[in-house]
Design a protein around this motif. Structure first.
Motif, PDB file in Angstrom:
ATOM      1  N   SER A  32      -9.796   5.385   7.986  1.00 65.69           N
ATOM      2  CA  SER A  32     -11.109   5.697   8.548  1.00 65.69           C
ATOM      3  C   SER A  32     -12.205   4.907   7.837  1.00 65.69           C
ATOM      4  O   SER A  32     -12.043   4.471   6.687  1.00 65.69           O
ATOM      5  CB  SER A  32     -11.390   7.188   8.442  1.00 65.69           C
ATOM      6  OG  SER A  32     -11.444   7.583   7.076  1.00 65.69           O
ATOM      7  N   CYS A  33     -13.298   4.744   8.513  1.00 62.23           N
ATOM      8  CA  CYS A  33     -14.458   4.055   7.924  1.00 62.23           C
ATOM      9  C   CYS A  33     -14.890   4.793   6.655  1.00 62.23           C
ATOM     10  O   CYS A  33     -15.015   6.025   6.637  1.00 62.23           O
ATOM     11  CB  CYS A  33     -15.600   4.034   8.941  1.00 62.23           C
ATOM     12  SG  CYS A  33     -17.114   3.278   8.300  1.00 62.23           S
ATOM     13  N   GLY A  34     -15.114   4.027   5.570  1.00 66.84           N
ATOM     14  CA  GLY A  34     -15.531   4.624   4.303  1.00 66.84           C
ATOM     15  C   GLY A  34     -14.381   5.017   3.402  1.00 66.84           C
ATOM     16  O   GLY A  34     -14.588   5.612   2.341  1.00 66.84           O
ATOM     17  N   GLU A  35     -13.151   4.674   3.836  1.00 70.44           N
ATOM     18  CA  GLU A  35     -11.972   4.985   3.022  1.00 70.44           C
ATOM     19  C   GLU A  35     -11.595   3.748   2.198  1.00 70.44           C
ATOM     20  O   GLU A  35     -11.626   2.614   2.716  1.00 70.44           O
ATOM     21  CB  GLU A  35     -10.811   5.400   3.918  1.00 70.44           C
ATOM     22  CG  GLU A  35      -9.596   5.895   3.149  1.00 70.44           C
ATOM     23  CD  GLU A  35      -8.493   6.387   4.077  1.00 70.44           C
ATOM     24  OE1 GLU A  35      -7.358   6.531   3.609  1.00 70.44           O
ATOM     25  OE2 GLU A  35      -8.786   6.618   5.281  1.00 70.44           O
ATOM     26  N   PRO A  36     -11.250   3.917   0.927  1.00 74.25           N
ATOM     27  CA  PRO A  36     -10.873   2.756   0.119  1.00 74.25           C
ATOM     28  C   PRO A  36      -9.546   2.165   0.550  1.00 74.25           C
ATOM     29  O   PRO A  36      -8.635   2.880   0.972  1.00 74.25           O
ATOM     30  CB  PRO A  36     -10.789   3.317  -1.307  1.00 74.25           C
ATOM     31  CG  PRO A  36     -10.551   4.781  -1.139  1.00 74.25           C
ATOM     32  CD  PRO A  36     -11.262   5.164   0.130  1.00 74.25           C
ATOM     33  N   ILE A  37      -9.458   0.842   0.458  1.00 72.55           N
ATOM     34  CA  ILE A  37      -8.202   0.147   0.704  1.00 72.55           C
ATOM     35  C   ILE A  37      -7.349   0.265  -0.555  1.00 72.55           C
ATOM     36  O   ILE A  37      -7.838   0.034  -1.665  1.00 72.55           O
ATOM     37  CB  ILE A  37      -8.439  -1.332   1.059  1.00 72.55           C
ATOM     38  CG1 ILE A  37      -9.363  -1.438   2.288  1.00 72.55           C
ATOM     39  CG2 ILE A  37      -7.124  -2.059   1.279  1.00 72.55           C
ATOM     40  CD1 ILE A  37      -8.801  -0.795   3.545  1.00 72.55           C
ATOM     41  N   SER A  38      -6.069   0.588  -0.376  1.00 68.49           N
ATOM     42  CA  SER A  38      -5.211   0.851  -1.532  1.00 68.49           C
ATOM     43  C   SER A  38      -4.131  -0.217  -1.675  1.00 68.49           C
ATOM     44  O   SER A  38      -3.973  -1.087  -0.819  1.00 68.49           O
ATOM     45  CB  SER A  38      -4.576   2.229  -1.391  1.00 68.49           C
ATOM     46  OG  SER A  38      -3.677   2.240  -0.301  1.00 68.49           O
ATOM     47  N   GLU A  39      -3.357  -0.085  -2.751  1.00 70.38           N
ATOM     48  CA  GLU A  39      -2.266  -1.031  -2.997  1.00 70.38           C
ATOM     49  C   GLU A  39      -1.258  -1.028  -1.846  1.00 70.38           C
ATOM     50  O   GLU A  39      -0.728  -2.083  -1.483  1.00 70.38           O
ATOM     51  CB  GLU A  39      -1.554  -0.679  -4.309  1.00 70.38           C
ATOM     52  CG  GLU A  39      -2.359  -0.923  -5.556  1.00 70.38           C
ATOM     53  CD  GLU A  39      -1.557  -0.579  -6.801  1.00 70.38           C
ATOM     54  OE1 GLU A  39      -0.314  -0.755  -6.792  1.00 70.38           O
ATOM     55  OE2 GLU A  39      -2.173  -0.149  -7.791  1.00 70.38           O
ATOM     56  N   LYS A  40      -1.001   0.124  -1.286  1.00 75.02           N
ATOM     57  CA  LYS A  40       0.000   0.183  -0.226  1.00 75.02           C
ATOM     58  C   LYS A  40      -0.453  -0.578   1.007  1.00 75.02           C
ATOM     59  O   LYS A  40       0.384  -1.084   1.787  1.00 75.02           O
ATOM     60  CB  LYS A  40       0.334   1.628   0.122  1.00 75.02           C
ATOM     61  CG  LYS A  40      -0.795   2.450   0.680  1.00 75.02           C
ATOM     62  CD  LYS A  40      -0.366   3.907   0.883  1.00 75.02           C
ATOM     63  CE  LYS A  40      -1.513   4.759   1.382  1.00 75.02           C
ATOM     64  NZ  LYS A  40      -1.106   6.189   1.511  1.00 75.02           N
ATOM     65  N   ASP A  41      -1.793  -0.707   1.177  1.00 77.09           N
ATOM     66  CA  ASP A  41      -2.284  -1.510   2.316  1.00 77.09           C
ATOM     67  C   ASP A  41      -2.053  -2.998   2.078  1.00 77.09           C
ATOM     68  O   ASP A  41      -1.933  -3.769   3.020  1.00 77.09           O
ATOM     69  CB  ASP A  41      -3.787  -1.255   2.524  1.00 77.09           C
ATOM     70  CG  ASP A  41      -4.054   0.202   2.862  1.00 77.09           C
ATOM     71  OD1 ASP A  41      -3.327   0.748   3.722  1.00 77.09           O
ATOM     72  OD2 ASP A  41      -4.987   0.786   2.267  1.00 77.09           O
ATOM     73  N   LEU A  42      -1.964  -3.369   0.804  1.00 82.48           N
ATOM     74  CA  LEU A  42      -1.695  -4.774   0.449  1.00 82.48           C
ATOM     75  C   LEU A  42      -0.227  -5.114   0.672  1.00 82.48           C
ATOM     76  O   LEU A  42       0.132  -6.273   0.870  1.00 82.48           O
ATOM     77  CB  LEU A  42      -2.114  -5.020  -0.995  1.00 82.48           C
ATOM     78  CG  LEU A  42      -2.204  -6.458  -1.489  1.00 82.48           C
ATOM     79  CD1 LEU A  42      -3.251  -7.231  -0.685  1.00 82.48           C
ATOM     80  CD2 LEU A  42      -2.571  -6.486  -2.966  1.00 82.48           C
ATOM     81  N   GLY A  43       0.611  -4.077   0.635  1.00 82.41           N
ATOM     82  CA  GLY A  43       2.040  -4.304   0.916  1.00 82.41           C
ATOM     83  C   GLY A  43       2.829  -4.604  -0.348  1.00 82.41           C
ATOM     84  O   GLY A  43       3.996  -5.005  -0.244  1.00 82.41           O
TER      85      GLY A  43
END
Length: 348
Positions: free
Chosen positions: A332-343
């Protein structure tokens, strides 16, 4: 026990309050300077041990007359007669130092003064800048086996080595040099405080500062550059003397000590570890956040993620690697991008 090397070995600054002529001819002033120096945080009170006759001769020839500066028009003999600390005061001043937990130090100007101070139980000797070239005096003082604190004003490299060698010939390695500009007061452009680290490297002995400049700045800079001793002239407010024009009041001296201690703390390092306070502030660093709702399978672009504050997301250095990848989850908008999103896991 004289605490000079104890403080140096603990990487602390040793503070000398130089009384010189600032007793104004009154022993009560001298004793009050001792008491006030202790209150201000000094480690040591220093006086000078001479008579007009041990420093010069009573002669009216032009050689012996001062031209220009603070003491313009004085004959040397008359100046020293006025400014000296009577020998009969020394024991009382030393006792007052001991009473208030201060080291007692004096500058001898001839061999008889060295012997007088030795008999008094003085635990170290200070050599004045003007006596740096009096090698026989330095060698004799050093022969007593006590710490030698040597001011180097007006001294060139060879003259400083000569003084060090004089101590070593007397089998005395307890040497501390003081960088000094022998001008009263010393102007900033003549201070050359960058000599302090050079002297430490060149002569391989501890180096401090005998400071004749106005205020605390010279001492602060000197300590930041590695000075382990600070000597400053101190006076009681309203007491005029031959040295009062370049001396600090006791209130100013207390403030200088605090400034120097803070400078010592501020100049510590190198140390690149985060402080506890900085660790708390990392929460407000920039990091990568979703700035629009992102569906599973949607590609990360510069339109749906941005580098913003706070620091809850992954570090900005990963932005290029993230752009073009597909999201594996709904963000969602305003949610931090995390390591798992980097893959992949980010190495810590």
């Amino acid at each position: 026990m004289f605490r000079l090397f104890d403080k140096i070995n603990r990487n602390e600054v040793y503070f000398i309050a130089e009384m010189s002529a600032n007793h104004g001819g009154d022993i009560e002033n001298a004793l009050e300077i001792v008491r006030r120096s202790a209150e201000a945080g000094a480690d040591c009170v220093k006086i000078q041990t001479y008579t007009a006759d041990t420093l010069t001769i009573d002669c009216d020839k032009e050689y012996f007359k001062i031209k220009g500066g603070l003491w313009d028009g004085y004959k040397l003999y008359d100046l020293y007669k006025e400014a000296g600390t009577p020998y009969e005061w020394h024991e009382s001043i030393k006792r007052e130092c001991e009473k208030y937990g201060l080291d007692f130090l004096s500058t001898p100007f001839d061999n008889t003064a060295v012997d007088f101070l030795d008999d008094l139980g003085t635990e170290a000797y200070k050599i004045a800048s003007f006596e740096l070239v009096d090698i026989p005096l330095i060698e004799y003082a050093a022969s007593k086996g006590k710490p030698m604190i040597i001011s180097t004003g007006m001294g060139n490299i060879e003259e400083i080595w000569n003084a060090i060698d004089a101590c070593r010939r007397a089998r005395n390695e307890q040497i501390v040099l003081l960088k000094c500009c022998s001008e009263y007061p010393a102007p900033w452009e003549d201070m050359h405080l960058a000599n302090i680290p050079d002297m430490k490297e060149r002569f391989k002995v501890p180096v401090g500062l005998s400071d004749h400049s106005a205020g605390s700045l010279g001492a602060v800079v000197g300590v930041a550059l590695g000075a382990c001793v600070v000597e400053k002239h101190v006076m009681l407010a309203g007491t005029a003397s031959a040295d009062s024009a370049f001396s600090m009041t006791m209130e100013e001296y207390a403030s200088m000590i605090q400034d120097v201690k803070n400078a010592k703390i501020a100049a510590s390092g190198p140390d690149y570890t985060l402080t506890e306070g900085e660790k708390k502030q990392t929460a407000f660093r920039r990091s990568i956040f979703a700035v629009k709702d992102i569906a599973p399978g949607e590609v990360f672009t510069m339109n749906n993620i941005r580098i913003i504050r706070p620091g809850n997301g992954i570090a900005p250095i990963y932005l290029k690697e993230l752009i073009g990848k597909k999201s594996g989850r709904s963000i969602s908008c305003g949610e931090p991008i995390s390591e798992k999103d980097l893959g992949r896991d980010i190495a810590k």
